[in-house]
Design a protein around this motif. Structure first.
Motif, short mmCIF file in Angstrom:
data_model
loop_
_atom_site.label_atom_id
_atom_site.label_comp_id
_atom_site.label_asym_id
_atom_site.label_seq_id
_atom_site.Cartn_x
_atom_site.Cartn_y
_atom_site.Cartn_z
N CYS A 238 13.45 13.08 21.94
CA CYS A 238 13.96 13.91 20.85
C CYS A 238 15.47 13.86 20.73
O CYS A 238 16.06 14.56 19.89
CB CYS A 238 13.53 15.37 21.04
N GLY A 239 16.12 13.09 21.54
CA GLY A 239 17.58 13.01 21.48
C GLY A 239 18.21 13.39 22.79
O GLY A 239 17.62 14.13 23.60
N ALA A 240 19.43 12.91 22.99
CA ALA A 240 20.10 13.11 24.28
C ALA A 240 20.33 14.59 24.60
O ALA A 240 20.26 15.00 25.75
CB ALA A 240 21.41 12.34 24.30
N ALA A 241 20.63 15.39 23.56
CA ALA A 241 20.95 16.80 23.82
C ALA A 241 19.70 17.67 23.94
O ALA A 241 19.78 18.79 24.45
CB ALA A 241 21.83 17.34 22.69
N THR A 242 18.57 17.18 23.49
CA THR A 242 17.37 18.02 23.42
C THR A 242 16.83 18.44 24.78
O THR A 242 16.45 19.61 24.96
CB THR A 242 16.28 17.32 22.61
N PRO A 243 16.73 17.58 25.80
CA PRO A 243 16.19 18.03 27.09
C PRO A 243 16.93 19.23 27.66
O PRO A 243 16.30 20.17 28.18
CB PRO A 243 16.34 16.79 27.98
N GLN A 244 18.26 19.24 27.58
CA GLN A 244 19.00 20.38 28.11
C GLN A 244 18.71 21.64 27.29
O GLN A 244 18.50 22.72 27.86
CB GLN A 244 20.50 20.10 28.08
N LEU A 245 18.69 21.49 25.97
CA LEU A 245 18.37 22.65 25.14
C LEU A 245 16.93 23.08 25.32
O LEU A 245 16.61 24.27 25.23
CB LEU A 245 18.65 22.31 23.67
N ALA A 246 16.03 22.13 25.61
CA ALA A 246 14.63 22.49 25.86
C ALA A 246 14.51 23.33 27.13
O ALA A 246 13.66 24.22 27.21
CB ALA A 246 13.78 21.23 25.98
N GLU A 269 26.13 25.51 17.83
CA GLU A 269 24.94 26.10 17.24
C GLU A 269 24.21 25.10 16.34
O GLU A 269 22.98 25.13 16.25
CB GLU A 269 25.30 27.36 16.44
N SER A 270 24.96 24.21 15.70
CA SER A 270 24.33 23.20 14.86
C SER A 270 23.44 22.27 15.70
O SER A 270 22.36 21.86 15.27
CB SER A 270 25.38 22.39 14.11
N ALA A 271 23.91 21.93 16.90
CA ALA A 271 23.10 21.10 17.79
C ALA A 271 21.83 21.84 18.21
O ALA A 271 20.75 21.25 18.31
CB ALA A 271 23.90 20.69 19.01
N ALA A 272 21.96 23.15 18.44
CA ALA A 272 20.79 23.94 18.80
C ALA A 272 19.80 24.01 17.65
O ALA A 272 18.58 23.95 17.86
CB ALA A 272 21.21 25.35 19.21
N VAL A 273 20.31 24.11 16.43
CA VAL A 273 19.43 24.14 15.26
C VAL A 273 18.64 22.83 15.17
O VAL A 273 17.43 22.82 14.91
CB VAL A 273 20.24 24.38 13.98
N ARG A 274 19.34 21.70 15.37
CA ARG A 274 18.67 20.40 15.30
C ARG A 274 17.62 20.26 16.40
O ARG A 274 16.54 19.72 16.16
CB ARG A 274 19.71 19.27 15.40
N ALA A 275 17.96 20.73 17.59
CA ALA A 275 17.00 20.62 18.70
C ALA A 275 15.75 21.44 18.43
O ALA A 275 14.62 20.98 18.65
CB ALA A 275 17.66 21.06 20.00
#
Length: 903
Positions: A238-246, A269-275
Motif C-alpha cells: 500500500c505504499g512505504a508510509a502505510t505500514p507505519q500508519l497501519a 495529516e494528508s499522508a494519514a488520509v491517503r493511508a
C-alpha cells in the motif's frame, strides 16, 4: 482457487486483443486497490494473448528497482525473442529521443511477425526513464499490432507525474478499474457454501480477492496463517508510509481518525488520509465509516509483528490521546491495559469506571483485566483490597474458585486490621452471598465496631448504600422482614462500642421464614421466579427463592425452576452461576431420591466449571455427589471425591455443612461410626450457632441418631430423635418420615410396624423415593418378624423396585439379597397395567390400591381412609377386575407411577 472477474471486464480485454490482432494498437491501464487482482488479471490477458499466438513481453516494477534507470526495459529485452530487442543504451545516451525511437521501431518490427503484448505490472514503481520509453512507444505505435497493458495502484502514482497525464490524452487509452467483490458476487462464486458461510467470508475479507482466497486456504475458512500473511502483504504493497500508519491504526482501533493518526505518528495529516483511503479501498477497515481494522485477526497480525516495547509506547501515547480527545473510559482503559501503564494520576479512576461499564455491557473478561491492572498499580492496601472484592464479584459469574481466591488479600488485610471500613461492607456482602457465614459475620462485627463508617471518610465507589451492608441480598419483600428480625439467638447483645443498629447477621439470609409465614413465602418465591431473569443483581435473590421452594414446598416444586436457571446460566456462558443453580438442582434430585440424577448433575457441573483450585461452592456440590454415590453403594467413587483438597473456608460456610454431611454418610457406609457422629454433631453446632437449626434444611439429628444406633447408643439416639419431633419442622412429612423410620428400630415389633407404616406414608407424600425405599425395606422386615410373610414379600418387592429406580444398588441387595428382578422364582407380578386400565379406576379405588401396594392390611386401609373394611374389600375387588389381575399379590410394584398422589 481462482476467483474470476466479471464478464464485462474480461470481454473488454478480449476486445483489445482482437483490435491488436487487426492492427489497432491498444493501451490498457488496469487500476485497483491492493489485493484486488490487478496482477492476476494482467496475467489472464497475457495468457489469452499467448493462446492467440501473440508475443508477450513481461516486466514488473518494484520499489527496490525504482532508482535503477531502464530496469523495465532490461526486463522486456530479456523476455523478447533473441536478437529482436537490443539491450538498452548506456545511461548517457538513454535519455535521447533517438534511443527511444530505436526501441519503439524494434517493437513495431517485432509486431510484424505476430501481435506484441507488453505487460508491465505495478506502473507506479517503474523508474522515470523506463516510463518515458513506454510513453514514446504508446505515442508512436497507434497503427501497429501492439497492446500495452499496465497495472497501477489507485493510491500510488508513477514517479513521472507527466506519465499518467500523457497516457490519458492518447485516443486509444482504456482505463479498467478493478473493485472488490460485492457480497452477491462472493455468493455467486461459492455456490456450494451456505448463506452464513459466504456472509462470514465477506465480513472478514471485505470482498478483497486476495483476502478471500487466503480465507479459503485457511482451515475451516476462518482467519488463520494464510489470512495473516495476506493482510501483511496488502500493507506492504500500500505504499512505504502505510505500514507505519497501519500500526497506529491497529493501536488506536476505533479512534483511528486521520487527525489522531497524524498526532500519534508525527506524519502529515494528508499522508494519514491517503493511508486510510488505501486501507479502506483494500477492504481492510471496518465498513460504514469505521476507522479500525475490519477483522480482529487483521489487527492482531499488525500488532504481533511490532516490537513489544515500541507497541507499548504507542499504546501509552494513544491512551493520552484518547483521554485528551474525550474518548469513553473503556477506550482509554483499553489503551492503558495494552501498555500496562498506570503512571497517570487519572489512570486508576478511569480503570474503575471502565470496569463498571464493561460489567454493564456483559464484558466480564475485559472488566476483570482492567481491575487487575488497577489492583497491581495500587500502592495502598485498602484500595487494593477493594479492587480484589470487585474482582471476586466479577469472577464469580464464570469461575467460583478464582472468585474466592480474589478474597484472600482482603481477608488477610481484615485479619491484620488493615482493611478500611468502606471495604468491610462489600466484603461481608460477597462472603454472605457465597455462604461463608463466619467470615462474613467477622467482617460485619469489625464494621460495627468502627461505627459503620470511618469518621470523615467519603463514600467510595462500590459502597453499599444504607446502614446495612447486606441490603439487597434478601429476595422477597413478602418475607424478607421475617428473616431480618434479629441475629441468631446465640449471638447475644451487641458488644460495647457497637453502633446502635446491628447489621443483619449473614446467616439470616440463608434462613427459612418463621412458621406462620411459610405458605406466603413459598407463594412469593414462585411469583418472584416467574418474573426473574439472570443478571448481576438477581442471582442471590433467585437462589433464595429456589431454596425457599426446595425446603418449604418440596423438591418436586423447585426442580423445574432449578432446571430453568441452569439453562439460562449455561446459555449466557456463566459457568459460575451454572454451578450455583446446578448445585441446587442436584440437591433437589437428591431430595427426590433420584440418586442417579443427582450424581449426574453434580458431575456435569464439576466438569463444566474451570478447575482453577478448590472452592467452597464446588466443595458443596462435591458433597452432594458423595452422598449420591454412597447411597448408590459406590463407596470407592465417593472416596475419590473426598480425597480432593477442600478449601480452608469450607468449615465456616453453608456449603461446608453439606460437605460434612456427605463425609459423615460415607463414614457410616464404611463402618467408621465415631467419625460419622463427629461430623453430624459439628453440623448441629454450626446450625445452632447460626440460628439455622431447621431439619428441613438439614436433618442432622437423624444422621447423628443413625450413627449412635450403629454404636449401640440407643438411649442417646432416642434423645436426638425425640428432640427432632419437637422442632417446628416436625410435621413436615419428610422430616417426620425419616425420624419415625429410625425411631421404630427402638420399639417392639408391633409398635415398630405401626410406626413404620406411618413413616412409609409420610415419605411417600414427601416424594423422597430413596428414603421411602429404606422405610419400606424396614417395614417388610418387621412384617416378616411378626409372621406375615406374604405381606412382607409384597412390600419388599415394592421396596426393591423403588430402590432400583433410585439407583440404590446396595439398598436393593439389603432388601432382597440375590434378587435381580427377572427371575420367575420370585413370583414377580405382571407388568404395569396399561394406562387406560389405571385411568378406569375411581379416585377412591386408586387410594385403596396404593395403600395396598405399600403393604397395609384392609383394616389399616379402612382406618386411614375412614371407611369400613367391607368398603375396602369392595374397592379392591373392583381394582382386581379392572386391572385384570388375580389379587393383591399381583398389584404391580410401580403402580404409583400411574395413579394420582393422595394426602
Amino acid at each position: 482457487m481462482v476467483l474470476f472477474r466479471r464478464a464485462e471486464e474480461l470481454s473488454l480485454s478480449h476486445a483489445l486483443l482482437d483490435g491488436c490482432t487487426e492492427g489497432n494498437a491498444g493501451l490498457l491501464l488496469i487500476e485497483g486497490a491492493v489485493g484486488c487482482g490487478k496482477s492476476e488479471f494482467l496475467e489472464t490477458v497475457a495468457a489469452r494473448a499467448e493462446d492467440r499466438g501473440a508475443t508477450v513481453l513481461r516486466a514488473m516494477g518494484t520499489a527496490a528497482e525504482r532508482g535503477h534507470a531502464l530496469g523495465i526495459l532490461r526486463q522486456l529485452a530479456a523476455d523478447a525473442p533473441p536478437g529482436t530487442l537490443s539491450a538498452p543504451p548506456s545511461p548517457a545516451e538513454a535519455g535521447r529521443v533517438e534511443a527511444m525511437q530505436v526501441f519503439a521501431a524494434a517493437v513495431r518490427e517485432l509486431s510484424a511477425a505476430a501481435p506484441v503484448v507488453i505487460c508491465v505490472d505495478d506502473l507506479h514503481h517503474v523508474d522515470e526513464l523506463s516510463s518515458r520509453y513506454l510513453l514514446h512507444l504508446a505515442r508512436g505505435s497507434r497503427q501497429a499490432r501492439v497492446l500495452l497493458a499496465l497495472t497501477e495502484s489507485v493510491h500510488e502514482r508513477a514517479v513521472d507525474p507527466l506519465l499518467r497525464t500523457e497516457l490519458l490524452r492518447l485516443p486509444h487509452f482504456v482505463r479498467l478499474p478493478l473493485e472488490r467483490f460485492a457480497p452477491e458476487a462472493v455468493r455467486a462464486m461459492l455456490p456450494d457454501r451456505t448463506e452464513a458461510e459466504t456472509a462470514q467470508l465477506y465480513r472478514a475479507s471485505g470482498g478483497n480477492p486476495l483476502l478471500l482466497r487466503s480465507l479459503l486456504q485457511d482451515s475451516r475458512h476462518r482467519p488463520g496463517e494464510a489470512y495473516t500473511q495476506a493482510v501483511l502483504a496488502c500493507l506492504h504493497r500500500c505504499g512505504a508510509a502505510t505500514p507505519q500508519l497501519a500500526e497506529a491504526v491497529a493501536v488506536l482501533d476505533g479512534l483511528a481518525s486521520a487527525a489522531h493518526l497524524a498526532r500519534l505518528t508525527g506524519a502529515a495529516e494528508s499522508a494519514a488520509v491517503r493511508a486510510l483511503a488505501a486501507l479502506d479501498t483494500a477492504g481492510l477497515l471496518a465498513p460504514e465509516g469505521g476507522h479500525g481494522f475490519r477483522h480482529p485477526a487483521a489487527r492482531a497480525a499488525v500488532l504481533d509483528r511490532m516490537d513489544p516495547a515500541a507497541r507499548a509506547a504507542l499504546h501509552r501515547e494513544a491512551a493520552l490521546l484518547a483521554r485528551a480527545s474525550g474518548a469513553p473510559d473503556t477506550e482509554v482503559a483499553a489503551q492503558l491495559l495494552a501498555a500496562r501503564h498506570t503512571g497517570e494520576e487519572w489512570a486508576l479512576p478511569v480503570l474503575r469506571s471502565a470496569a463498571d461499564q464493561y460489567v454493564a455491557d456483559g464484558a466480564l473478561a475485559e472488566a476483570a483485566d482492567v481491575l487487575q491492572l488497577a489492583r497491581e498499580a495500587c500502592p495502598d492496601d485498602a484500595p487494593r483490597a477493594e479492587l480484589a472484592i470487585r474482582l471476586c464479584a466479577i469472577a464469580g459469574r464464570t469461575d467460583p474458585a478464582t472468585a474466592e481466591r480474589h478474597l484472600l488479600e482482603p481477608l488477610a488485610a481484615l485479619a491484620a486490621g488493615k482493611l478500611g471500613p468502606h471495604s468491610m461492607g462489600p466484603l461481608a456482602r460477597v462472603l454472605a452471598a457465597q455462604g461463608r457465614i463466619d467470615e462474613s459475620a467477622d467482617a460485619l462485627e469489625r464494621l460495627a465496631a468502627t461505627g459503620g463508617r470511618h469518621p470523615g471518610a467519603e463514600r467510595r465507589h462500590g459502597d453499599i448504600p444504607g446502614d446495612d451492608p447486606l441490603d439487597g441480598l434478601s429476595a422477597f419483600p413478602q418475607w424478607a422482614a421475617s428473616t431480618r428480625r434479629g441475629t441468631p439467638a446465640e449471638a447475644g447483645p451487641p458488644p460495647a462500642g457497637r453502633a446502635a443498629r446491628t447489621p443483619v447477621h449473614p446467616a439470616a439470609l440463608w434462613a427459612l421464614p418463621v412458621e406462620a409465614e411459610e405458605g406466603a413465602a413459598a407463594h412469593a418465591a414462585e411469583l418472584f421466579l416467574r418474573g426473574a431473569t439472570l443478571a448481576e443483581g438477581t442471582v442471590e435473590p433467585v437462589v433464595q427463592a429456589l431454596r425457599t421452594l426446595l425446603y418449604l414446598d418440596g423438591a418436586a416444586r423447585a426442580l423445574p425452576w432449578c432446571e430453568v436457571f441452569v439453562r439460562q446460566a449455561a446459555g449466557r456462558g456463566a459457568t459460575g452461576w451454572q454451578a450455583v443453580f446446578g448445585g441446587l438442582l442436584a440437591e433437589a434430585r437428591m431430595r427426590l431420591g433420584d440418586l442417579t440424577g443427582a450424581a449426574g448433575t453434580a458431575e456435569e457441573i464439576l466438569r463444566a466449571v474451570p478447575a482453577h483450585g478448590s472452592s467452597v461452592l464446588l466443595s458443596g456440590i462435591a458433597g452432594t455427589l458423595v452422598r449420591a454415590r454412597t447411597a448408590m453403594g459406590r463407596p470407592e467413587a465417593a472416596a475419590a471425591v473426598l480425597s480432593r483438597p477442600a478449601p480452608a473456608a469450607l468449615t465456616g460456610s453453608i456449603h461446608g455443612l453439606g460437605y460434612l454431611r456427605a463425609r459423615g454418610h460415607y463414614a457410616l457406609a464404611t463402618s467408621r461410626f465415631h467419625a460419622a457422629l463427629g461430623d453430624f454433631l459439628d453440623i448441629g453446632r454450626h446450625m445452632r450457632r447460626w440460628g439455622l437449626d431447621r431439619p428441613r434444611l438439614l436433618p442432622w439429628r437423624t444422621d447423628a441418631a443413625e450413627a449412635l444406633l450403629k454404636l449401640g447408643e440407643a438411649r442417646q439416639a432416642e434423645r436426638f430423635l425425640a428432640d427432632q419431633l419437637t422442632t417446628r419442622d416436625a410435621a413436615d412429612p419428610w422430616v417426620r418420615g425419616m425420624t419415625l423410620r429410625l425411631r421404630a428400630s427402638l420399639r417392639e415389633p408391633k409398635e415398630r410396624q405401626a410406626m413404620l407404616a406411618k413413616a412409609v406414608d409420610d415419605l411417600h407424600r414427601s416424594g423422597d423415593q430413596y428414603e421411602l425405599a429404606r422405610a419400606m425395606g424396614d417395614f417388610g422386615q418387621v412384617l416378616r418378624e411378626i409372621g406375615e410373610p406374604a405381606r412382607a414379600a409384597m412390600v419388599n418387592r415394592r421396596a426393591w423396585h423403588v430402590a432400583r429406580e433410585c439407583g440404590a444398588e446396595a439398598l436393593c441387595v439389603k432388601i432382597l439379597p440375590g434378587h435381580t428382578g427377572d427371575t420367575a422364582a420370585t413370583a414377580e407380578p405382571a407388568e404395569t397395567p396399561h394406562a387406560e386400565l389405571v385411568a378406569s379406576l375411581s379416585e377412591s379405588e386408586k387410594r385403596v390400591a396404593l395403600l395396598a401396594v405399600h403393604g397395609h392390611t384392609n383394616r389399616e386401609i379402612a382406618q386411614k381412609l375412614y371407611i369400613t373394611v367391607s368398603t375396602v374389600e369392595q374397592h379392591l375387588t373392583r381394582v382386581y377386575r379392572k386391572l385384570e389381575i388375580p389379587g393383591r399379590q399381583a398389584l404391580p410394584v410401580d403402580f404409583h407411577l400411574g395413579v394420582a398422589e393422595f394426602v
